[in-house]
Design an enzyme around this catalytic site. Structure first.
Site, PDB file in Angstrom:
ATOM      1  CB  ILE A   9      67.600  58.578  70.906  1.00 17.85           C
ATOM      2  CG1 ILE A   9      67.432  59.625  69.795  1.00 17.85           C
ATOM      3  CG2 ILE A   9      69.064  58.421  71.286  1.00 17.85           C
ATOM      4  CD1 ILE A   9      67.795  61.030  70.197  1.00 17.85           C
ATOM      5  CG  ASN A  11      71.234  57.292  74.612  1.00 22.62           C
ATOM      6  OD1 ASN A  11      70.394  57.765  73.853  1.00 22.62           O
ATOM      7  ND2 ASN A  11      72.391  57.887  74.836  1.00 22.62           N
ATOM      8  CB  CYS A  12      65.644  58.379  74.837  1.00 24.29           C
ATOM      9  SG  CYS A  12      64.223  59.290  75.461  1.00 24.29           S
ATOM     10  CG  ASP A  13      66.293  57.326  81.155  1.00 23.90           C
ATOM     11  OD1 ASP A  13      67.029  56.381  80.793  1.00 23.90           O
ATOM     12  OD2 ASP A  13      66.647  58.170  81.996  1.00 23.90           O
ATOM     13  CE  LYS A  16      68.180  53.079  77.938  1.00 22.26           C
ATOM     14  NZ  LYS A  16      69.181  53.288  79.003  1.00 22.26           N
TER      15      LYS A  16
END
Length: 117
Positions: A9, A11-13, A16
């Site tokens: 996903i 926006n998942c840290d 990223k």
């Protein structure tokens, strides 16, 4: 076309961090957002077959905690893929598929081993 795909996903840290690692090591990959781009049952089944359903299912996340406790108790190898298809945020992220190998989660040392870095 690359044979390395990173599922997650956007926006998942943790996703990223994995994307940053791949970019810094100049590894070509395709990013597949499991929410925006979707999934199919055979894809989830292949991950489960490779690493086990307990490793694919993320019980630490908000989506799992919001599930009805009765549903949580009934999760098993027989029905987990269908549940993950319905709730892709419950897939432990990221899922890295490269050269037929599947890695769940992100750890720099494991990625380094996967790519001989």
């Amino acid at each position: 076309m690359t044979d390395t795909v990173l599922y997650g996903i956007k926006n998942c840290d943790t996703v990223k961090k994995a994307r940053r690692w791949l970019d810094e090591h100049e590894i070509a990959y395709r990013f597949h957002d499991v929410r925006a781009d979707g999934l199919d049952l055979s894809m989830i089944d292949s991950w489960i077959a490779a690493v086990g359903w307990q490793k694919v299912l993320n019980k630490a996340g908000t989506t799992w905690r919001k599930l009805d406790p009765e549903v949580q108790q009934q999760v098993s190898a027989d029905n987990v893929a269908t549940l993950l298809l319905e709730y892709p945020a419950m897939i432990k992220r990221p899922v890295l598929v490269t050269n037929g190998n599947i890695t769940i989660g992100f750890k720099p040392d494991i990625y380094a081993t996967c790519f001989n870095k």
